[in-house]
Write a protein that holds these residues in place. Structure first.
Motif, PDB file in Angstrom:
ATOM      1  N   LEU A  51       0.798  -1.225   0.000  1.00 46.58           N
ATOM      2  CA  LEU A  51       0.000   0.000   0.000  1.00 46.58           C
ATOM      3  C   LEU A  51       0.832   1.277   0.000  1.00 46.58           C
ATOM      4  O   LEU A  51       0.561   2.199  -0.760  1.00 46.58           O
ATOM      5  CB  LEU A  51      -0.940   0.026   1.213  1.00 46.58           C
ATOM      6  CG  LEU A  51      -2.077  -0.992   1.213  1.00 46.58           C
ATOM      7  CD1 LEU A  51      -2.979  -0.774   2.416  1.00 46.58           C
ATOM      8  CD2 LEU A  51      -2.894  -0.889  -0.060  1.00 46.58           C
ATOM      9  N   GLY A  57      -2.335   6.165  -4.949  1.00 46.17           N
ATOM     10  CA  GLY A  57      -3.385   5.719  -4.043  1.00 46.17           C
ATOM     11  C   GLY A  57      -4.375   4.767  -4.680  1.00 46.17           C
ATOM     12  O   GLY A  57      -5.539   4.698  -4.277  1.00 46.17           O
ATOM     13  N   GLN A  60      -5.994  -0.350  -2.088  1.00 53.33           N
ATOM     14  CA  GLN A  60      -6.546  -0.300  -0.740  1.00 53.33           C
ATOM     15  C   GLN A  60      -6.921  -1.708  -0.297  1.00 53.33           C
ATOM     16  O   GLN A  60      -7.136  -2.602  -1.120  1.00 53.33           O
ATOM     17  CB  GLN A  60      -7.774   0.608  -0.673  1.00 53.33           C
ATOM     18  CG  GLN A  60      -8.946   0.137  -1.530  1.00 53.33           C
ATOM     19  CD  GLN A  60     -10.186   0.979  -1.331  1.00 53.33           C
ATOM     20  OE1 GLN A  60     -10.391   1.554  -0.255  1.00 53.33           O
ATOM     21  NE2 GLN A  60     -11.024   1.072  -2.353  1.00 53.33           N
TER      22      GLN A  60
END
Length: 245
Positions: A51, A57, A60
Protein backbone atom coordinates in the motif's frame (compact mmCIF):
# COMPACT_ATOMS: atom_id res chain seq x y z
CA UNK A 1 -17.01 -18.36 1.26
CA UNK A 2 -15.81 -16.25 4.22
CA UNK A 3 -15.20 -12.51 4.18
CA UNK A 4 -11.60 -11.45 4.66
CA UNK A 5 -9.20 -8.60 4.01
CA UNK A 6 -7.81 -8.48 0.48
CA UNK A 7 -6.26 -5.96 -1.90
CA UNK A 8 -8.39 -3.95 -4.33
CA UNK A 9 -6.96 -1.94 -7.24
CA UNK A 10 -8.62 1.11 -8.75
CA UNK A 11 -7.72 0.84 -12.45
CA UNK A 12 -8.61 4.48 -13.08
CA UNK A 13 -5.95 5.57 -10.58
CA UNK A 14 -3.31 2.96 -11.43
CA UNK A 15 -0.61 4.37 -13.73
CA UNK A 16 1.29 1.11 -14.20
CA UNK A 17 4.46 2.25 -12.41
CA UNK A 18 4.94 -1.19 -10.83
CA UNK A 19 6.20 0.15 -7.48
CA UNK A 20 3.76 -2.07 -5.58
CA UNK A 21 5.04 -5.32 -7.07
CA UNK A 22 8.47 -5.72 -5.39
CA UNK A 23 6.80 -5.34 -1.99
CA UNK A 24 4.41 -8.24 -2.54
CA UNK A 25 6.47 -11.25 -1.49
CA UNK A 26 3.63 -13.57 -2.46
CA UNK A 27 3.67 -12.53 -6.12
CA UNK A 28 -0.03 -11.62 -6.01
CA UNK A 29 0.39 -8.52 -8.21
CA UNK A 30 1.37 -8.33 -11.87
CA UNK A 31 1.27 -5.71 -14.60
CA UNK A 32 -1.27 -6.59 -17.28
CA UNK A 33 -1.80 -4.17 -20.19
CA UNK A 34 -0.23 -1.36 -18.21
CA UNK A 35 -2.25 -1.86 -15.01
CA UNK A 36 -1.55 -3.65 -11.72
CA UNK A 37 -3.75 -6.73 -11.36
CA UNK A 38 -4.43 -9.22 -8.58
CA UNK A 39 -3.38 -12.57 -10.05
CA UNK A 40 -5.44 -14.78 -7.73
CA UNK A 41 -7.25 -14.15 -4.47
CA UNK A 42 -5.44 -17.04 -2.79
CA UNK A 43 -2.06 -15.35 -3.39
CA UNK A 44 -2.99 -12.18 -1.42
CA UNK A 45 -2.49 -12.30 2.35
CA UNK A 46 -4.40 -9.05 2.88
CA UNK A 47 -1.67 -7.47 5.03
CA UNK A 48 -1.16 -4.55 2.63
CA UNK A 49 2.64 -4.47 2.37
CA UNK A 50 2.18 -2.93 -1.10
CA UNK A 51 0.00 0.00 0.00
CA UNK A 52 2.60 2.57 0.98
CA UNK A 53 4.42 2.22 -2.32
CA UNK A 54 1.61 3.32 -4.65
CA UNK A 55 2.12 6.98 -5.69
CA UNK A 56 -1.49 7.42 -6.86
CA UNK A 57 -3.39 5.72 -4.04
CA UNK A 58 -4.82 3.10 -6.38
CA UNK A 59 -4.47 0.28 -3.85
CA UNK A 60 -6.55 -0.30 -0.74
CA UNK A 61 -7.41 -3.14 1.59
CA UNK A 62 -11.09 -4.05 1.64
CA UNK A 63 -13.17 -6.87 3.08
CA UNK A 64 -15.06 -9.11 0.70
CA UNK A 65 -15.90 -12.73 0.06
CA UNK A 66 -12.70 -14.45 -1.00
CA UNK A 67 -11.02 -17.85 -0.60
CA UNK A 68 -8.47 -18.03 2.20
CA UNK A 69 -4.87 -17.02 1.59
CA UNK A 70 -2.84 -20.09 0.59
CA UNK A 71 0.79 -19.48 1.49
CA UNK A 72 2.03 -22.73 -0.06
CA UNK A 73 0.30 -21.98 -3.38
CA UNK A 74 1.61 -18.41 -3.34
CA UNK A 75 5.22 -19.47 -2.74
CA UNK A 76 4.95 -22.15 -5.41
CA UNK A 77 3.73 -19.50 -7.84
CA UNK A 78 6.65 -17.22 -6.92
CA UNK A 79 9.13 -20.04 -7.56
CA UNK A 80 7.41 -20.81 -10.87
CA UNK A 81 7.74 -17.19 -11.99
CA UNK A 82 11.39 -17.04 -10.96
CA UNK A 83 12.11 -20.12 -13.07
CA UNK A 84 10.50 -18.66 -16.17
CA UNK A 85 12.33 -16.43 -18.68
CA UNK A 86 11.30 -12.76 -18.58
CA UNK A 87 8.24 -11.79 -20.61
CA UNK A 88 8.87 -9.94 -23.89
CA UNK A 89 8.97 -6.23 -23.21
CA UNK A 90 6.12 -5.49 -25.62
CA UNK A 91 3.74 -7.56 -23.50
CA UNK A 92 4.38 -5.59 -20.33
CA UNK A 93 2.84 -2.31 -19.35
CA UNK A 94 5.95 -0.84 -17.75
CA UNK A 95 8.90 -2.97 -18.89
CA UNK A 96 11.41 -1.80 -16.31
CA UNK A 97 8.89 -1.22 -13.52
CA UNK A 98 10.32 2.27 -12.95
CA UNK A 99 8.24 5.40 -12.26
CA UNK A 100 9.69 7.10 -15.34
CA UNK A 101 7.90 4.57 -17.54
CA UNK A 102 4.49 5.07 -15.96
CA UNK A 103 1.61 5.97 -18.27
CA UNK A 104 0.66 9.63 -18.22
CA UNK A 105 -1.73 11.76 -20.25
CA UNK A 106 -1.86 15.53 -20.23
CA UNK A 107 -2.90 18.50 -22.33
CA UNK A 108 -0.37 20.06 -24.71
CA UNK A 109 1.41 23.00 -23.13
CA UNK A 110 0.00 26.46 -23.62
CA UNK A 111 1.94 28.77 -25.90
CA UNK A 112 4.58 30.73 -23.95
CA UNK A 113 4.19 34.44 -23.36
CA UNK A 114 5.44 36.44 -26.32
CA UNK A 115 7.47 38.85 -24.22
CA UNK A 116 11.09 37.78 -24.00
CA UNK A 117 10.41 34.48 -25.77
CA UNK A 118 10.68 35.30 -29.44
CA UNK A 119 10.61 32.16 -31.53
CA UNK A 120 9.60 29.96 -28.60
CA UNK A 121 6.95 27.35 -29.23
CA UNK A 122 4.75 25.23 -27.00
CA UNK A 123 5.20 21.51 -26.50
CA UNK A 124 2.56 19.44 -28.29
CA UNK A 125 3.31 16.25 -26.39
CA UNK A 126 0.20 14.83 -24.68
CA UNK A 127 1.32 11.53 -23.17
CA UNK A 128 4.16 9.49 -21.73
CA UNK A 129 6.05 7.26 -22.46
CA UNK A 130 6.91 7.89 -26.08
CA UNK A 131 9.50 5.17 -26.74
CA UNK A 132 7.91 2.37 -28.75
CA UNK A 133 9.69 -0.15 -26.52
CA UNK A 134 8.02 1.25 -23.39
CA UNK A 135 4.52 2.18 -24.54
CA UNK A 136 1.86 -0.50 -23.85
CA UNK A 137 -0.11 -1.40 -27.00
CA UNK A 138 -3.39 -0.91 -25.11
CA UNK A 139 -2.46 2.50 -23.69
CA UNK A 140 -5.49 4.81 -23.68
CA UNK A 141 -3.67 7.52 -25.61
CA UNK A 142 -3.54 5.25 -28.68
CA UNK A 143 -7.32 4.78 -28.81
CA UNK A 144 -8.82 6.37 -31.97
CA UNK A 145 -5.63 8.40 -32.36
CA UNK A 146 -3.68 9.78 -35.27
CA UNK A 147 -0.39 7.98 -34.66
CA UNK A 148 3.00 9.50 -35.43
CA UNK A 149 5.90 7.03 -35.60
CA UNK A 150 9.08 9.10 -35.55
CA UNK A 151 12.64 7.90 -36.00
CA UNK A 152 14.68 8.84 -32.94
CA UNK A 153 16.73 11.43 -34.86
CA UNK A 154 13.78 13.34 -36.31
CA UNK A 155 12.94 15.56 -33.29
CA UNK A 156 16.60 16.52 -32.99
CA UNK A 157 16.97 17.41 -36.66
CA UNK A 158 13.64 19.16 -37.24
CA UNK A 159 13.41 22.54 -35.47
CA UNK A 160 9.62 22.82 -35.75
CA UNK A 161 8.86 19.16 -35.02
CA UNK A 162 6.20 19.92 -32.39
CA UNK A 163 4.27 22.44 -34.45
CA UNK A 164 4.63 20.76 -37.84
CA UNK A 165 4.33 17.06 -37.05
CA UNK A 166 3.49 16.30 -33.42
CA UNK A 167 0.44 18.53 -32.93
CA UNK A 168 -2.71 16.43 -32.63
CA UNK A 169 -0.86 13.10 -32.72
CA UNK A 170 -0.03 10.27 -30.36
CA UNK A 171 3.72 9.71 -30.63
CA UNK A 172 6.09 6.75 -30.53
CA UNK A 173 9.79 6.94 -31.33
CA UNK A 174 12.19 4.20 -32.31
CA UNK A 175 15.36 3.55 -34.29
CA UNK A 176 15.28 1.01 -37.13
CA UNK A 177 19.06 0.63 -36.99
CA UNK A 178 19.88 0.29 -33.29
CA UNK A 179 16.55 -0.98 -31.94
CA UNK A 180 15.26 -4.55 -31.91
CA UNK A 181 13.41 -4.57 -35.23
CA UNK A 182 11.49 -7.78 -34.54
CA UNK A 183 10.30 -6.46 -31.19
CA UNK A 184 9.35 -3.11 -32.74
CA UNK A 185 7.46 -4.83 -35.52
CA UNK A 186 5.45 -6.95 -33.07
CA UNK A 187 4.71 -3.90 -30.92
CA UNK A 188 3.41 -1.96 -33.92
CA UNK A 189 1.18 -4.88 -34.89
CA UNK A 190 -0.31 -4.91 -31.39
CA UNK A 191 -0.95 -1.17 -31.46
CA UNK A 192 -2.62 -1.45 -34.86
CA UNK A 193 -4.78 -4.35 -33.67
CA UNK A 194 -5.99 -2.84 -30.41
CA UNK A 195 -6.23 0.90 -30.95
CA UNK A 196 -8.68 1.68 -33.75
CA UNK A 197 -6.33 4.31 -35.17
CA UNK A 198 -7.55 7.06 -37.48
CA UNK A 199 -4.27 7.44 -39.37
CA UNK A 200 -0.59 6.50 -39.29
CA UNK A 201 2.26 8.88 -40.13
CA UNK A 202 5.91 7.86 -40.23
CA UNK A 203 8.61 10.53 -39.97
CA UNK A 204 12.03 9.18 -40.94
CA UNK A 205 15.41 10.64 -41.86
CA UNK A 206 16.91 10.72 -45.35
CA UNK A 207 19.71 8.30 -44.36
CA UNK A 208 19.35 4.82 -45.94
CA UNK A 209 18.93 2.84 -42.70
CA UNK A 210 15.89 4.92 -41.76
CA UNK A 211 13.91 3.73 -44.79
CA UNK A 212 13.23 0.49 -42.91
CA UNK A 213 10.83 2.31 -40.58
CA UNK A 214 8.03 3.15 -43.08
CA UNK A 215 8.45 -0.29 -44.65
CA UNK A 216 8.01 -1.90 -41.23
CA UNK A 217 4.92 0.18 -40.49
CA UNK A 218 3.32 -0.59 -43.86
CA UNK A 219 3.90 -4.32 -43.46
CA UNK A 220 2.51 -4.32 -39.92
CA UNK A 221 -0.58 -2.44 -41.10
CA UNK A 222 -1.12 -4.88 -43.95
CA UNK A 223 -0.70 -7.91 -41.72
CA UNK A 224 -3.16 -6.64 -39.13
CA UNK A 225 -5.70 -5.27 -41.59
CA UNK A 226 -5.22 -1.71 -40.36
CA UNK A 227 -6.78 0.08 -43.31
CA UNK A 228 -6.32 3.77 -42.44
CA UNK A 229 -4.58 6.64 -44.22
CA UNK A 230 -0.79 6.27 -44.22
CA UNK A 231 1.76 9.04 -44.72
CA UNK A 232 5.55 8.91 -44.93
CA UNK A 233 7.47 12.14 -44.30
CA UNK A 234 11.21 12.15 -45.01
CA UNK A 235 13.32 14.69 -43.11
CA UNK A 236 16.69 15.93 -44.34
CA UNK A 237 19.79 16.23 -42.18
CA UNK A 238 19.24 19.99 -42.13
CA UNK A 239 15.73 19.51 -40.71
CA UNK A 240 13.81 20.33 -43.88
CA UNK A 241 10.95 18.18 -45.18
CA UNK A 242 12.34 16.50 -48.30
CA UNK A 243 9.37 14.39 -49.30
CA UNK A 244 5.80 13.62 -48.29
CA UNK A 245 4.06 10.50 -49.51
Amino acid sequence: MPQRKIIEIDEDLCNGCGQCMPNCAEGALELVNGKAKLVKDIYCDGLGACLGHCPTGALQIIERDAPEFDEHAAMAYVRQKEAQPPKPLHSQGSPCGCPGSALRQFKPAAAPAAEGQAGACASQLRHWPIKLKLAPPTAPFFKNADLLIAADCVPGAMPDFHASLLAGHALVTTCPKFGDTEESYEKLKEIFQYSGLRSVTVADMEVPCCSALPAMARQAMEETGCNVPFHDIVIGLNGAVLRRE
